[in-house]
Design an enzyme around this catalytic site. Structure first.
Site, short mmCIF file in Angstrom:
data_model
loop_
_atom_site.label_atom_id
_atom_site.label_comp_id
_atom_site.label_asym_id
_atom_site.label_seq_id
_atom_site.Cartn_x
_atom_site.Cartn_y
_atom_site.Cartn_z
CG HIS A 1 11.27 -20.48 -13.16
ND1 HIS A 1 10.96 -21.79 -13.50
CD2 HIS A 1 10.26 -19.72 -13.68
CE1 HIS A 1 9.85 -21.82 -14.19
NE2 HIS A 1 9.40 -20.56 -14.32
CB CYS B 1 39.43 7.30 21.36
SG CYS B 1 39.34 7.07 19.57
#
Length: 606
Positions: free
Chosen positions: A528, A26
């Site tokens: 790191h 719809c």
């Protein structure tokens, strides 16, 4: 937004293409009928990009995407699912109805009959309400010819209601609508004493007498169900005659026999029996909501929303039309309004209180829709999903319905609730206003007090291919202790680091050995590479991004030469941490071991 990806996400979480019976859309929602509801993962569907809510109603799974988006998702969905793209909302409704239990099909049939005639009831009911208000403001106006003309307009739909119902019912049952109209006309023929006149003391006589069975010559003004049953019988008889009567005689024999048989059975059996049953039903409904001190209305105001969830609220159309036809006053509609605006207010409280953008974008428009009388988005998309707002809405509905009963609010039509309901409650405007305000305030306050945002669980993917180990195994105390943030460490198998999520590069060290990313979901990552590798001054590292760049999950960030870093005497153990760990309730580390970029390494809960 990737419409294909959104369609794929929905399809995967409803059991795949083989579980799709029918699909349509719809203006705002993808409407699906699935074969096995147990295969549907609603929570997962709601997490698909672009989805603003997912709920089940009327046998359909409805996925809210919003105007302008749903049609594009639908196009991709039908390609992936292999579903017929020409399917309409009506096709989906039929497929959903076929799966429904018999009592829901019956209630839906009543809704299908009554809903098309609501505009006629609203038009005349609105006029009736306006005339009542004008007559109170300008007493002399009620004596004018113009007023009497408009008054005639205002009661036309209720006067000929059996004919309207008969035509609509004939369409639904597959009968000839003109024969249906004839049956409706028979039931209110001028030769019969008007039912409303009888209630005023008019004299009646026997229309039919057979032993103890005496039928009075009274019309069926003010009745609804007898008309529906009569037209059902008519449609059944007509279809039978069409099958057995030769085609050359069908035009003459079928209509004649259909009207004769149906008319006789209607006036002698169906009308009297079902009129009595309808009177009992209306009497029970009227008794319930007229229990002293508004007690009955209080409970009905609370129970109305659960009947919407169950999909059986269409039955109220028959009750409301019956009340209007009998007395001209619909005292059921204010209870529906109390429930509807209360659910809207509960959703509004969620929209105001939540800190989650997706919930807010779903709850706000859904609440506004409920105030206009359309509650499904608020109920299914928000309130039932979190349950406490739904309960708050029930409490608000009960409080509002109590006020409606005490102030004797009524409407002059049905099919309209919420804000637009003011147009058909002009004769009890103040009471309706109090009903509206009380239901709204009580539901909002209760929902605000009860609702808490659900925890957000974020799954974090691996930033490299390698072996995940406990962070404590990092040969650097500041990382190993978790001081800099919680997470895991990696022993890389490949000299490359990738973005674990979509985000922005916030930090890239000049030495290129570490990178910080803020993900779009707010998580701050630090990767790191190695321990003390800052001492290499960027040697053996190559950055593929720069600070400020937007990156996608899986995008390569940094390349590094594993062999040369090892030769230089540095550990390659790579901490992968959440720098803003304190913002999260917990970080759950997943199973350690070998990981690829597709694997998750931990979860965050906020």
């Amino acid at each position: 937004m990737d419409y294909k990806l959104a369609a794929q996400g929905v399809l995967e979480n409803i059991g795949g293409a083989q579980n799709v019976v029918s699909a349509a859309h719809c203006a705002t929602r993808l409407r699906l009928v699935v074969a096995d509801n147990a295969k549907v993962k609603k929570a997962a569907v709601e997490e698909v990009e672009g989805v603003k809510g997912c709920f089940e109603a009327a046998g359909q799974l409805q996925v809210i995407f919003g105007t302008g988006t749903v049609n594009k998702v639908y196009e991709e969905f039908v390609k992936l699912a292999g579903t017929d793209a020409s399917a309409t909302k009506e096709d989906v409704k039929k497929a959903a109805a076929a799966k429904a239990p018999w009592y829901k099909r019956g209630i839906k049939t009543l809704g299908d009959i009554f809903v098309p005639i609501i505009p006629a009831i609203v038009a005349t009911g609105l006029l009736c309400g306006l005339l009542g208000g004008l007559a109170r403001l300008f007493p002399g106006m009620a004596d004018s010819h113009f007023f009497h003309l408009l008054d005639m307009f205002s009661n036309t739909a209720l006067t000929f209601l059996p004919i309207l119902i008969a035509v609509s019912a004939a369409k639904i049952f597959g009968g000839n609508v003109f024969l249906g109209a004839v049956i409706g006309m028979i039931m209110i023929h001028p030769s019969l004493v008007n039912a409303w006149a009888v209630s005023g003391g008019a004299q009646t006589a026997d229309l039919w007498s057979w032993g103890f069975w005496h039928i009075q010559n009274v019309g069926y003004q003010g009745h609804v169900i007898p008309v529906v049953v009569a037209v059902l019988l008519m449609s059944t008889i007509e279809k039978k005659f069409h099958k057995i009567v030769p085609e050359m005689f069908d035009l003459f024999v079928t209509p004649l026999c259909t009207v004769l048989i149906t008319g006789f059975l209607t006036m002698t059996v169906i009308g009297p029996v079902f009129a009595l049953l309808e009177t009992w039903v209306l009497g029970a409904a009227g008794f319930l909501i007229s229990i002293p001190f508004g007690i009955g209305s209080f409970f009905m105001g609370a129970a109305y929303a659960p009947t919407v969830v169950a999909g059986v609220h269409h039955m109220y159309n028959a009750i409301e039309l019956g009340m209007l036809a009998e007395t001209g006053k619909n005292i059921w509609m204010p209870l529906a309004t109390a429930s509807n605006v209360a659910q809207g207010a509960a959703a509004l409280a969620v929209a105001v209180k939540t800190k989650q953008k997706k919930i807010k974008s779903m709850a706000l428009p859904a609440s506004l829709s409920a105030f206009m009388g359309i509650t499904e988005p608020a109920i299914f998309g928000v309130n039932v999903r979190f349950m406490k707002p739904f309960i708050a809405g029930m409490v608000g509905g009960a409080a509002g319905a109590l006020v409606a009963s005490i102030t004797k609010v009524f409407a002059t039509a049905n099919g309209v609730t919420g804000i637009f309901g003011f147009l058909i409650t002009t004769e009890s405007f103040v009471g309706y206003l109090f009903t509206f305000v009380v239901a709204t305030v009580v539901a909002f306050v209760c929902s605000w007090a009860l609702y808490k945002d659900p925890p957000v669980v974020i799954t974090v993917k691996s930033p490299m291919n390698g072996k995940a180990v406990a962070l404590s195994e990092t040969p650097d105390e500041s990382f190993a202790s978790g001081t800099l943030g919680k997470g895991v460490a990696f022993i890389p198998e490949e000299g490359a680091v990738y973005a674990p999520a979509d985000g922005v590069v916030e930090t890239l060290f000049d030495t290129k050995h570490a990178v910080g990313i803020t993900a779009t979901n707010g998580v701050e990552f630090l990767i790191h590479i190695g321990v003390n590798t800052v001492e290499l001054g960027g040697k053996y590292f190559e950055a593929h991004i720069k600070e400020g760049d937007s990156v996608k999950a899986g995008q390569k960030l940094i390349s590094f030469d594993m062999a040369k870093i090892k030769e230089a005497g540095y550990s390659l153990v790579t901490p992968f941490i959440v720098a803003n760990s304190d913002d999260y309730e917990f970080i759950k580390i997943g199973e350690l071991g070998n990981k690829t970029l597709k694997d998750s390494v931990f979860e965050l809960k906020k």
